[in-house]
Scaffold this motif. Structure first.
Motif, mmCIF file in Angstrom:
data_model
loop_
_atom_site.group_PDB
_atom_site.id
_atom_site.type_symbol
_atom_site.label_atom_id
_atom_site.label_comp_id
_atom_site.label_asym_id
_atom_site.label_seq_id
_atom_site.Cartn_x
_atom_site.Cartn_y
_atom_site.Cartn_z
ATOM 1 N N HIS A 103 -78.804 -37.516 33.717
ATOM 2 C CA HIS A 103 -79.794 -37.321 34.785
ATOM 3 C C HIS A 103 -79.716 -38.432 35.830
ATOM 4 C CE1 HIS A 103 -82.057 -33.819 33.362
ATOM 5 N NE2 HIS A 103 -81.840 -34.279 32.118
ATOM 6 N N LEU A 104 -79.394 -39.638 35.367
ATOM 7 C CA LEU A 104 -79.261 -40.752 36.308
ATOM 8 C C LEU A 104 -78.058 -40.540 37.226
ATOM 9 C CD1 LEU A 104 -80.743 -43.369 36.930
ATOM 10 C CD2 LEU A 104 -79.093 -44.573 35.473
ATOM 11 N N LYS A 105 -76.947 -40.073 36.645
ATOM 12 C CA LYS A 105 -75.755 -39.792 37.456
ATOM 13 C C LYS A 105 -76.013 -38.632 38.422
ATOM 14 C CE LYS A 105 -72.238 -41.482 34.234
ATOM 15 N NZ LYS A 105 -71.084 -41.108 33.373
ATOM 16 N N PHE A 106 -76.765 -37.631 37.941
ATOM 17 C CA PHE A 106 -77.081 -36.488 38.798
ATOM 18 C C PHE A 106 -77.937 -36.922 39.987
ATOM 19 C CE2 PHE A 106 -79.834 -32.716 39.703
ATOM 20 C CZ PHE A 106 -78.847 -31.941 40.291
ATOM 21 N N SER A 107 -78.905 -37.809 39.741
ATOM 22 C CA SER A 107 -79.745 -38.298 40.842
ATOM 23 C C SER A 107 -78.905 -39.090 41.845
ATOM 24 C CB SER A 107 -80.879 -39.167 40.296
ATOM 25 O OG SER A 107 -80.381 -40.371 39.751
ATOM 26 N N ALA A 108 -77.918 -39.846 41.332
ATOM 27 C CA ALA A 108 -77.041 -40.613 42.220
ATOM 28 C C ALA A 108 -76.185 -39.677 43.073
ATOM 29 C CB ALA A 108 -76.152 -41.544 41.395
ATOM 30 N N LYS A 109 -75.718 -38.577 42.474
ATOM 31 C CA LYS A 109 -74.923 -37.604 43.226
ATOM 32 C C LYS A 109 -75.772 -36.906 44.289
ATOM 33 C CE LYS A 109 -70.980 -36.214 40.412
ATOM 34 N NZ LYS A 109 -70.041 -36.329 41.538
ATOM 35 N N LEU A 110 -77.006 -36.585 43.922
ATOM 36 C CA LEU A 110 -77.905 -35.986 44.907
ATOM 37 C C LEU A 110 -78.086 -36.911 46.108
ATOM 38 C CD1 LEU A 110 -80.775 -34.365 42.778
ATOM 39 C CD2 LEU A 110 -79.113 -33.179 44.215
ATOM 40 N N HIS A 111 -78.195 -38.193 45.829
ATOM 41 C CA HIS A 111 -78.385 -39.162 46.913
ATOM 42 C C HIS A 111 -77.135 -39.281 47.786
ATOM 43 C CE1 HIS A 111 -79.631 -42.708 49.093
ATOM 44 N NE2 HIS A 111 -78.518 -43.332 48.701
ATOM 45 N N SER A 112 -75.968 -39.401 47.144
ATOM 46 C CA SER A 112 -74.736 -39.653 47.901
ATOM 47 C C SER A 112 -74.154 -38.399 48.552
ATOM 48 C CB SER A 112 -73.683 -40.286 46.983
ATOM 49 O OG SER A 112 -73.347 -39.401 45.925
ATOM 50 N N GLU A 113 -74.309 -37.242 47.896
ATOM 51 C CA GLU A 113 -73.648 -36.029 48.377
ATOM 52 C C GLU A 113 -74.584 -35.052 49.095
ATOM 53 O OE1 GLU A 113 -71.465 -34.207 45.238
ATOM 54 O OE2 GLU A 113 -70.432 -36.066 44.662
ATOM 55 N N VAL A 114 -75.897 -35.262 48.961
ATOM 56 C CA VAL A 114 -76.834 -34.343 49.613
ATOM 57 C C VAL A 114 -77.776 -35.090 50.555
ATOM 58 C CG1 VAL A 114 -78.622 -32.593 49.280
ATOM 59 C CG2 VAL A 114 -76.739 -32.782 47.637
ATOM 60 N N GLU A 115 -78.537 -36.034 49.996
ATOM 61 C CA GLU A 115 -79.548 -36.711 50.810
ATOM 62 C C GLU A 115 -78.923 -37.538 51.929
ATOM 63 O OE1 GLU A 115 -83.494 -39.511 50.224
ATOM 64 O OE2 GLU A 115 -81.725 -39.868 48.977
ATOM 65 N N LYS A 116 -77.928 -38.329 51.609
ATOM 66 C CA LYS A 116 -77.326 -39.204 52.613
ATOM 67 C C LYS A 116 -76.663 -38.418 53.750
ATOM 68 C CE LYS A 116 -74.497 -43.368 53.023
ATOM 69 N NZ LYS A 116 -73.643 -44.337 52.292
ATOM 70 N N PRO A 117 -75.820 -37.394 53.452
ATOM 71 C CA PRO A 117 -75.256 -36.594 54.553
ATOM 72 C C PRO A 117 -76.327 -35.905 55.395
ATOM 73 C CG PRO A 117 -74.030 -36.205 52.531
ATOM 74 C CD PRO A 117 -75.246 -37.001 52.154
ATOM 75 N N LEU A 118 -77.386 -35.446 54.734
ATOM 76 C CA LEU A 118 -78.465 -34.790 55.474
ATOM 77 C C LEU A 118 -79.174 -35.781 56.391
ATOM 78 C CD1 LEU A 118 -80.062 -32.213 55.971
ATOM 79 C CD2 LEU A 118 -81.509 -32.803 54.019
#
Length: 213
Positions: A103-118
């Motif tokens: 879950h920690l890795k998934f949250s990091a991916k959400l941040h780097s691959e979804v939230e940050k580009p958005l």
């Protein structure tokens, strides 16, 4: 030439009414296609904000869940247990730690691959909009001025049409009255001509003709 088919006939879509006006849903007036496009753009900005908040909340949930799982995996309950039960309990706590890591890795991916580009997209969009704001505002003023001119010309044309109709009616009444007078005059002359055929009244007829003109 056949009428152009609407792309979205069941929707109030700017793609079908960019160059034309359309009545608003309440039927109180018309909305220009330009305004529809502008509203679509403003809704896009709001949608970007809501999406960012949604992703941020999801990341927070994943991070909190991972922290709680990791904390639970460190629980000292039955840590002194031996044998098969101790091994099983140790495996349960390890699975909690592994799940926390996922879950920690998934949250990091959400941040780097979804939230940050958005967020980058939003920032670039804001910069582009800021560059165009002045130009768009100027175009909106021009558009509003032209719409006002068209409305003014339409009202003036309506007034002229009303005035023309009134003058036409007055002219028709005047011509009708004149025609009636001409008919009466012709009848009088006809009557006079009939009377003047009598041999005994030529002098009287000449006098009446001079009087009636």
């Amino acid at each position: 030439m056949p009428e152009q088919q609407l792309l979205k006939p069941t929707e109030w879509s700017y793609c079908d009414y960019f160059w034309a006006d359309k009545k608003d849903p309440q039927g109180n007036g018309t909305v220009a296609g330009f305004e529809l496009l502008l509203q679509k753009q403003l809704k896009g900005k709001q949608m970007q904000k809501e999406m960012s908040e949604f992703i941020r909340e999801r990341i927070k949930i994943e991070e909190d869940y991972a922290k709680n799982l990791a904390k639970l995996s460190q629980n000292s309950l039955a840590s002194q247990e031996e044998g098969s039960l101790g091994e099983a309990w140790a495996q349960v706590k390890k699975s909690l730690a592994d799940e926390a890591e996922v879950h920690l890795k998934f949250s990091a991916k959400l941040h780097s691959e979804v939230e940050k580009p958005l967020m980058n997209f939003r920032e670039n969009f804001k910069k582009d909009m800021k560059k165009c704001d002045h130009h768009i505002a100027d175009l909106r003023k021009q558009l509003a001025s032209r719409y006002a001119s068209v409305e003014k010309a339409r009202k003036a044309l309506t007034e002229r049409q009303r005035d023309l109709e009134m003058k036409t009616q007055q002219l028709e009444i005047k011509l009708s009255n004149k025609t009636e007078e001409d008919i009466k005059k012709a009848r009088r002359k006809s009557t006079q001509a009939g009377e003047c055929r009598a041999p005994s009244r030529p002098a009287q007829c000449a006098q009446k003709e001079r009087a009636w003109g």
